[in-house]
Design an enzyme around this catalytic site. Structure first.
Site, PDB file in Angstrom:
ATOM      1  N   LYS A 236     -86.429  59.274  17.176  1.00  0.00           N
ATOM      2  CA  LYS A 236     -85.761  60.532  16.464  1.00  0.00           C
ATOM      3  C   LYS A 236     -84.546  61.035  17.390  1.00  0.00           C
ATOM      4  O   LYS A 236     -83.735  61.826  16.655  1.00  0.00           O
ATOM      5  CB  LYS A 236     -86.916  61.788  16.927  1.00  0.00           C
TER       6      LYS A 236
ATOM      7  N   LYS B 241     -92.253  53.017   9.418  1.00  0.00           N
ATOM      8  CA  LYS B 241     -93.215  53.781   9.124  1.00  0.00           C
ATOM      9  C   LYS B 241     -93.055  54.462   8.113  1.00  0.00           C
ATOM     10  O   LYS B 241     -91.951  55.272   7.824  1.00  0.00           O
ATOM     11  CB  LYS B 241     -94.065  54.409  10.263  1.00  0.00           C
TER      12      LYS B 241
ATOM     13  N   LYS C 207     -93.130  61.501   6.693  1.00  0.00           N
ATOM     14  CA  LYS C 207     -93.041  62.710   5.645  1.00  0.00           C
ATOM     15  C   LYS C 207     -91.499  63.214   5.742  1.00  0.00           C
ATOM     16  O   LYS C 207     -91.050  63.988   4.801  1.00  0.00           O
ATOM     17  CB  LYS C 207     -93.910  63.664   6.022  1.00  0.00           C
TER      18      LYS C 207
END
Ligand code: ATP
Ligand code: LTN
Length: 334
Positions: A114, A196, A199
């Site tokens: 992130k 992966k 969302k």
């Protein structure tokens, strides 16, 4: 009832839930509710580690709750609540942060991932995210934490923190264990199957959202990235097959058939046929959930009532742990 082991888990309302969230986590939660005392939360505190639009967090928090219930989680039998409604999470997180080393946090894959995706906002909350997650779990003395594979590293650090704390102060925390689903623990992006499914992916074609219209789901699966070999074969260690492996995994999780049987069914057939069938299976799986979801999301008062009752129960349980921790570390407890 009281003898049942405790389960804790949650999802961040950082976007609309994906089919990856469903297969990796929520589907498993539904199955576990019979045998365990389950506590499932909407982890809103975690979402602000990445910049969000405030109104979106609020709307999505109730959407996530509606989806939990629509997927089959019974609000009468389980505790469902909003993380920020229970201040004990932030309180315990502070304490645990003082028993967590910078070096351990630096090793976290999600932090590395992130912070490279949000290079302009590498904030302290993003760094200490796993500490808050440890607090979430340890407050409820959870035995098991059903999550997808990407979260196992956070469960490991939670166990390390709990063990370190217990070694100093005695048996304060139950040491929790992660729990993976049989199939679907690591669903990949439809556009880059080495990553992966997430969302918060900037490309909506990369994920199947639980509220996508069936036509959209079909389109997304048909345009899923595969390879040019054209052979439907599950080869786990072969990165070039990541796309097709992912579709086989999705088919296997949805139909509860093993990957070998699925591959055998499609011997000699092309990707087009296979994608059509995967799309149909996914749509049929999601359809009843969407029907239920549409009813629930229209009844905001009902949803608010569920999470308000849930917060009361969550506060009651977690106060016991927090009080004990405060006493052990030396705070004056009223
Ligand atoms: P974000 O993109 O905001 O980081 P996310 O889609 O990764 O969100 P989380 O809220 O972080 O979702 O995860 C909720 C649960 O769903 C966790 O248990 C996580 O392990 C699981 N999960 C998330 N993505 C997948 C996936 N692609 N496959 C299987 N499980 C997943
Ligand atoms: N980090 C999790 C969400 C989460 C969680 C938790 C999951 C926050 N706190 C406690 C299980 C238990 C994620 O899925 N990204």
């Amino acid at each position: 009832m009281e003898d049942k082991k405790i389960i804790f888990s949650g999802v961040q309302p950082s976007g609309t839930l994906t089919f990856g969230n469903y297969l990796g986590a929520i589907k498993n939660w539904v199955e576990l509710q019979k045998d365990y005392r389950c506590i499932y939360a909407m982890m809103d505190l975690h979402t602000i580690t990445v910049r969000q639009t405030p109104a979106d967090i609020r709307r999505r928090t109730l959407e996530v709750l509606a989806l939990y219930i629509a997927c089959g989680i019974d609000p009468e039998e389980n505790i469902l609540f909003i993380q920020s409604h229970n201040p004990a999470h932030a309180e315990l997180s502070w304490v645990l942060g003082c028993y967590t080393y910078m070096g351990e946090l630096q090793r976290m894959t999600q932090f590395k991932d992130k912070s490279s995706r949000h290079a302009e906002n590498i904030n302290a909350g993003l760094f200490t995210y796993p500490v808050l997650m440890a607090a979430d779990i340890l407050l409820y003395q959870a035995d098991y934490v059903p999550v997808g594979k990407d979260q196992m590293q956070h469960i490991e650090i939670c166990r390390d923190i709990a063990q370190r704390f217990n070694a100093i102060y005695g048996d304060v925390f139950k040491i929790p264990e992660g729990m993976l689903p049989k199939a679907g623990a690591n669903i990949k992006s439809l556009q880059d199957p080495t990553k992966k499914m997430s969302k918060s992916d900037s490309n909506p074609k990369a994920y199947i959202s639980m509220t996508d219209h069936p036509d959209v789901i079909v389109k997304k699966i048909k345009s899923a990235v595969t390879d040019s070999e054209g052979i439907i074969e599950y080869r786990e260690d072969d990165e070039t097959k990541a796309g097709i492996n992912n579709l086989i995994t999705i088919m296997s999780a949805v139909t509860k058939r093993n990957t070998d049987d699925i591959v055998a069914d499609y011997s000699g057939k092309g990707y087009g046929d296979f994608k059509n069938d995967v799309a149909e299976a996914v749509v049929e799986n999601i359809r009843p959930i969407q029907e239920e979801y549409d009813k629930l999301i229209a009844d905001k008062a009902y949803l608010m009532n569920v999470c308000s009752k849930g917060a009361d129960a969550a506060k009651r349980i977690s106060q016991r742990t927090l009080k004990k921790v405060y006493k052990k570390v030396g705070f004056m407890v009223e």
